[in-house]
Design a protein around this motif. Structure first.
Motif, PDB file in Angstrom:
ATOM      1  N   UNK A  38     -20.203 -32.183  15.669  1.00 37.10           N
ATOM      2  CA  UNK A  38     -19.492 -32.961  16.680  1.00 37.10           C
ATOM      3  C   UNK A  38     -20.311 -33.122  17.961  1.00 37.10           C
ATOM      4  N   UNK A  39     -21.040 -32.094  18.365  1.00 36.92           N
ATOM      5  CA  UNK A  39     -21.880 -32.210  19.554  1.00 36.92           C
ATOM      6  C   UNK A  39     -23.032 -33.176  19.317  1.00 36.92           C
ATOM      7  N   UNK A  40     -23.586 -33.170  18.115  1.00 36.86           N
ATOM      8  CA  UNK A  40     -24.647 -34.119  17.790  1.00 36.86           C
ATOM      9  C   UNK A  40     -24.114 -35.548  17.814  1.00 36.86           C
ATOM     10  N   UNK A  41     -22.945 -35.762  17.227  1.00 40.09           N
ATOM     11  CA  UNK A  41     -22.329 -37.082  17.262  1.00 40.09           C
ATOM     12  C   UNK A  41     -22.049 -37.511  18.708  1.00 40.09           C
ATOM     13  N   UNK A  42     -21.543 -36.599  19.518  1.00 41.95           N
ATOM     14  CA  UNK A  42     -21.268 -36.911  20.923  1.00 41.95           C
ATOM     15  C   UNK A  42     -22.528 -37.254  21.686  1.00 41.95           C
ATOM     16  N   UNK A  43     -23.614 -36.543  21.412  1.00 37.80           N
ATOM     17  CA  UNK A  43     -24.880 -36.820  22.084  1.00 37.80           C
ATOM     18  C   UNK A  43     -25.404 -38.205  21.707  1.00 37.80           C
ATOM     19  N   UNK A  44     -25.437 -38.496  20.423  1.00 40.47           N
ATOM     20  CA  UNK A  44     -25.965 -39.784  19.971  1.00 40.47           C
ATOM     21  C   UNK A  44     -25.120 -40.938  20.486  1.00 40.47           C
ATOM     22  N   UNK A  81     -25.812 -29.259  26.317  1.00 37.77           N
ATOM     23  CA  UNK A  81     -25.490 -27.860  26.641  1.00 37.77           C
ATOM     24  C   UNK A  81     -24.713 -27.228  25.487  1.00 37.77           C
ATOM     25  N   UNK A  82     -23.771 -27.962  24.908  1.00 36.46           N
ATOM     26  CA  UNK A  82     -23.007 -27.434  23.781  1.00 36.46           C
ATOM     27  C   UNK A  82     -23.910 -27.183  22.579  1.00 36.46           C
TER      28      UNK A  82
END
Length: 83
Positions: free
Chosen positions: A27-33, A63-64
């Protein structure tokens, strides 16, 4: 919050911890992209305020990602996403 493998009084054992770290990583990777893509689109459209909001969200996602990776490393063992 400690970086232990498993918080106290949670399901799982030391050898097989029960933790949503893999889900947080995805989810953090998806949010970053997605935040980076939207920030670029808003900057190109000439809308700096929403663009900077997405830059801030991308920084939160980074950060996450760092926190999740540190906890996964503290857990030890193999680092497969499909544990």
């Amino acid at each position: 919050m400690p970086l232990d493998a498993q918080p106290p009084r949670r399901r799982g054992t030391v050898g097989h911890p029960y933790s949503p770290l893999n889900l947080r990583l995805v989810l953090a990777t998806f949010g970053l992209v997605s935040s980076v893509v939207f920030a670029v689109l808003f900057f190109r459209a000439g809308l700096p305020l929403p663009a900077w909001a997405f830059v801030f969200l991308a920084a939160v996602a980074v950060v996450d990602l760092v926190v999740v990776q540190r906890r996964r490393h503290a857990r030890g063992g193999h680092h497969s996403l499909f544990e």
